[in-house]
Design a protein around this motif. Structure first.
Motif, PDB file in Angstrom:
ATOM      1  N   LEU A  54       0.853  -1.187   0.000  1.00 53.63           N
ATOM      2  CA  LEU A  54       0.000   0.000   0.000  1.00 53.63           C
ATOM      3  C   LEU A  54       0.887   1.234   0.000  1.00 53.63           C
ATOM      4  CD1 LEU A  54      -2.748   1.499   0.357  1.00 53.63           C
ATOM      5  CD2 LEU A  54      -2.377   1.272   2.837  1.00 53.63           C
ATOM      6  N   ILE A  55       0.692   2.111  -0.967  1.00 51.86           N
ATOM      7  CA  ILE A  55       1.405   3.380  -1.056  1.00 51.86           C
ATOM      8  C   ILE A  55       0.378   4.490  -0.867  1.00 51.86           C
ATOM      9  CG2 ILE A  55       2.816   4.867  -2.529  1.00 51.86           C
ATOM     10  CD1 ILE A  55       3.496   2.193  -4.090  1.00 51.86           C
ATOM     11  N   VAL A  56       0.618   5.365   0.105  1.00 44.57           N
ATOM     12  CA  VAL A  56      -0.331   6.429   0.410  1.00 44.57           C
ATOM     13  C   VAL A  56       0.386   7.769   0.255  1.00 44.57           C
ATOM     14  CG1 VAL A  56      -1.925   7.394   2.107  1.00 44.57           C
ATOM     15  CG2 VAL A  56      -1.521   4.915   2.038  1.00 44.57           C
ATOM     16  N   TRP A  57      -0.070   8.585  -0.694  1.00 46.01           N
ATOM     17  CA  TRP A  57       0.610   9.848  -0.966  1.00 46.01           C
ATOM     18  C   TRP A  57      -0.293  11.038  -0.715  1.00 46.01           C
ATOM     19  CZ3 TRP A  57      -1.120  13.371  -4.573  1.00 46.01           C
ATOM     20  CH2 TRP A  57      -2.033  12.903  -5.534  1.00 46.01           C
ATOM     21  N   GLY A  58       0.350  12.187  -0.439  1.00 46.81           N
ATOM     22  CA  GLY A  58      -0.406  13.411  -0.218  1.00 46.81           C
ATOM     23  C   GLY A  58       0.433  14.431   0.529  1.00 46.81           C
ATOM     24  N   GLY A  59      -0.241  15.396   1.163  1.00 44.07           N
ATOM     25  CA  GLY A  59       0.470  16.427   1.902  1.00 44.07           C
ATOM     26  C   GLY A  59       1.100  17.458   0.990  1.00 44.07           C
ATOM     27  N   TRP A  60       2.211  18.045   1.446  1.00 44.71           N
ATOM     28  CA  TRP A  60       2.856  19.147   0.744  1.00 44.71           C
ATOM     29  C   TRP A  60       3.285  18.739  -0.660  1.00 44.71           C
ATOM     30  CZ3 TRP A  60       8.386  20.432   0.007  1.00 44.71           C
ATOM     31  CH2 TRP A  60       8.565  21.746  -0.452  1.00 44.71           C
ATOM     32  N   SER A  61       2.866  19.508  -1.651  1.00 41.81           N
ATOM     33  CA  SER A  61       3.092  19.129  -3.044  1.00 41.81           C
ATOM     34  C   SER A  61       4.527  19.331  -3.506  1.00 41.81           C
ATOM     35  CB  SER A  61       2.151  19.915  -3.967  1.00 41.81           C
ATOM     36  OG  SER A  61       2.411  21.313  -3.877  1.00 41.81           O
ATOM     37  N   GLY A  62       5.309  20.135  -2.771  1.00 39.80           N
ATOM     38  CA  GLY A  62       6.679  20.407  -3.168  1.00 39.80           C
ATOM     39  C   GLY A  62       7.570  19.188  -3.225  1.00 39.80           C
ATOM     40  N   HIS A  63       7.195  18.141  -2.510  1.00 43.15           N
ATOM     41  CA  HIS A  63       7.953  16.888  -2.551  1.00 43.15           C
ATOM     42  C   HIS A  63       7.494  15.963  -3.674  1.00 43.15           C
ATOM     43  CE1 HIS A  63       9.619  17.113   1.829  1.00 43.15           C
ATOM     44  NE2 HIS A  63      10.455  17.630   0.944  1.00 43.15           N
ATOM     45  N   GLU A  64       6.579  16.440  -4.498  1.00 39.18           N
ATOM     46  CA  GLU A  64       6.094  15.677  -5.649  1.00 39.18           C
ATOM     47  C   GLU A  64       5.646  14.258  -5.250  1.00 39.18           C
ATOM     48  OE1 GLU A  64       9.233  15.913  -8.557  1.00 39.18           O
ATOM     49  OE2 GLU A  64       9.003  18.075  -8.798  1.00 39.18           O
ATOM     50  N   PRO A  65       4.716  14.172  -4.296  1.00 36.56           N
ATOM     51  CA  PRO A  65       4.326  12.865  -3.773  1.00 36.56           C
ATOM     52  C   PRO A  65       3.647  11.952  -4.784  1.00 36.56           C
ATOM     53  CG  PRO A  65       2.849  14.564  -2.941  1.00 36.56           C
ATOM     54  CD  PRO A  65       3.990  15.270  -3.603  1.00 36.56           C
ATOM     55  N   GLU A  66       2.830  12.526  -5.666  1.00 37.79           N
ATOM     56  CA  GLU A  66       2.161  11.669  -6.646  1.00 37.79           C
ATOM     57  C   GLU A  66       3.171  11.040  -7.592  1.00 37.79           C
ATOM     58  OE1 GLU A  66      -1.597  11.694  -9.785  1.00 37.79           O
ATOM     59  OE2 GLU A  66      -0.807  13.598  -9.037  1.00 37.79           O
ATOM     60  N   GLN A  67       4.133  11.833  -8.071  1.00 30.33           N
ATOM     61  CA  GLN A  67       5.168  11.284  -8.953  1.00 30.33           C
ATOM     62  C   GLN A  67       5.986  10.221  -8.227  1.00 30.33           C
ATOM     63  OE1 GLN A  67       4.360  14.528  -8.402  1.00 30.33           O
ATOM     64  NE2 GLN A  67       5.214  15.858 -10.005  1.00 30.33           N
ATOM     65  N   GLY A  68       6.330  10.500  -6.971  1.00 29.84           N
ATOM     66  CA  GLY A  68       7.087   9.528  -6.193  1.00 29.84           C
ATOM     67  C   GLY A  68       6.328   8.235  -5.985  1.00 29.84           C
ATOM     68  N   ALA A  69       5.022   8.345  -5.749  1.00 27.55           N
ATOM     69  CA  ALA A  69       4.200   7.148  -5.552  1.00 27.55           C
ATOM     70  C   ALA A  69       4.191   6.277  -6.794  1.00 27.55           C
ATOM     71  CB  ALA A  69       2.780   7.547  -5.168  1.00 27.55           C
ATOM     72  N   LYS A  70       4.123   6.906  -7.967  1.00 30.88           N
ATOM     73  CA  LYS A  70       4.137   6.137  -9.216  1.00 30.88           C
ATOM     74  C   LYS A  70       5.466   5.421  -9.408  1.00 30.88           C
ATOM     75  CE  LYS A  70       0.787   9.091 -11.629  1.00 30.88           C
ATOM     76  NZ  LYS A  70       0.600  10.093 -12.711  1.00 30.88           N
ATOM     77  N   ILE A  71       6.560   6.100  -9.081  1.00 27.04           N
ATOM     78  CA  ILE A  71       7.875   5.480  -9.231  1.00 27.04           C
ATOM     79  C   ILE A  71       8.035   4.308  -8.265  1.00 27.04           C
ATOM     80  CG2 ILE A  71      10.360   5.852  -8.970  1.00 27.04           C
ATOM     81  CD1 ILE A  71       9.827   8.794  -9.824  1.00 27.04           C
ATOM     82  N   VAL A  72       7.641   4.501  -7.008  1.00 24.22           N
ATOM     83  CA  VAL A  72       7.756   3.427  -6.022  1.00 24.22           C
ATOM     84  C   VAL A  72       6.873   2.249  -6.410  1.00 24.22           C
ATOM     85  CG1 VAL A  72       7.264   2.797  -3.623  1.00 24.22           C
ATOM     86  CG2 VAL A  72       8.475   4.925  -4.132  1.00 24.22           C
ATOM     87  N   ALA A  73       5.668   2.525  -6.883  1.00 19.14           N
ATOM     88  CA  ALA A  73       4.784   1.438  -7.311  1.00 19.14           C
ATOM     89  C   ALA A  73       5.428   0.625  -8.424  1.00 19.14           C
ATOM     90  CB  ALA A  73       3.441   2.000  -7.762  1.00 19.14           C
ATOM     91  N   ALA A  74       6.032   1.307  -9.387  1.00 16.44           N
ATOM     92  CA  ALA A  74       6.683   0.602 -10.495  1.00 16.44           C
ATOM     93  C   ALA A  74       7.863  -0.228 -10.007  1.00 16.44           C
ATOM     94  CB  ALA A  74       7.143   1.603 -11.540  1.00 16.44           C
TER      95      ALA A  74
END
Length: 217
Positions: A5-25
């Motif tokens: 389970l990958i849960v992303w959100g919070g401050w957008s400056g850390h690019e959480p959505e992009q990071g979540a996609k990379i970790v999922a892959a």
């Protein structure tokens, strides 16, 4: 099949959505089935107790008590917890139980984006195998409050250029620990998604995710 389970959100400056996609892959390449959610409500689902791994990528923000309690039970019960930079090490600042699980909390990054050096302290650990004994890095150099029970795998030294009173301080960068039956891994590297292009950052994180993940039943 192991599930993460990958849960992303919070401050957008850390690019959480992009990071979540990379970790999922990264995890899918290793045979995991991944679930990606964008709300802390995912932590309240009793089904997370059956996961192999949970990856928070959620800088700052809030976590509700029932969400944190359920996450805490899952990790203590054997679910792995792993992550990087502010997505795990600066999440839910007012939740001390969360910080107890992680083993540390971000408090400063003097100078913001700077050049610094990472020193491997445990070259014998499989997570760090083959990683250069020291390597240059450009990002936020995290100053953290850390748990002395952490098993530290890499550190960095502050020069004092941006905060004179911490000159010479050696700070953990990568660590692993236990929380109940669960394995916990953390790396402070990875301010933005482009840092996954740095081989050392990517390799250390991927190995840490796999180390933390509970084996398939």
């Amino acid at each position: 099949m192991r599930e993460a389970l990958i849960v992303w959100g919070g401050w957008s400056g850390h690019e959480p959505e992009q990071g979540a996609k990379i970790v999922a892959a990264m995890l899918e390449e290793e045979g995991f089935k991944t679930y990606v959610e964008a709300t802390t409500e995912a932590f309240a689902d009793p089904a997370i107790a059956d996961m192999s791994l949970i990856v928070p990528i959620y800088t700052m923000s809030k976590i509700e008590k029932e969400e944190l309690d359920n996450l805490n039970r899952a990790v203590q019960g054997g679910v792995g917890l792993a992550g990087y930079h502010g997505g795990m090490g600066d999440a839910f600042r007012d939740a001390v139980e969360y910080q107890f699980m992680v083993g540390g909390q971000w408090v400063a990054h003097p100078g913001n984006i700077i050049d610094y050096t990472v020193e491997v302290t445990r070259p014998d650990d499989p997570i760090m195998a083959g990683i250069p004994a020291s390597f240059p890095y450009r990002s936020e150099q995290y100053y953290m409050h850390v748990d002395p029970s952490n098993e530290v795998l890499a550190t960095t030294r502050f020069t004092g250029e941006h905060a004179s009173w911490i000159d010479g301080v050696v700070m953990p960068v990568v660590w692993k620990r236990r929380h109940g039956l669960g394995r916990v891994f953390y790396s402070s590297l990875g301010h933005v998604a482009s840092e996954f292009d740095v081989p050392e950052m990517r390799t250390i994180l991927k190995r840490g995710l796999l180390w933390a993940a509970r084996p398939a039943a």
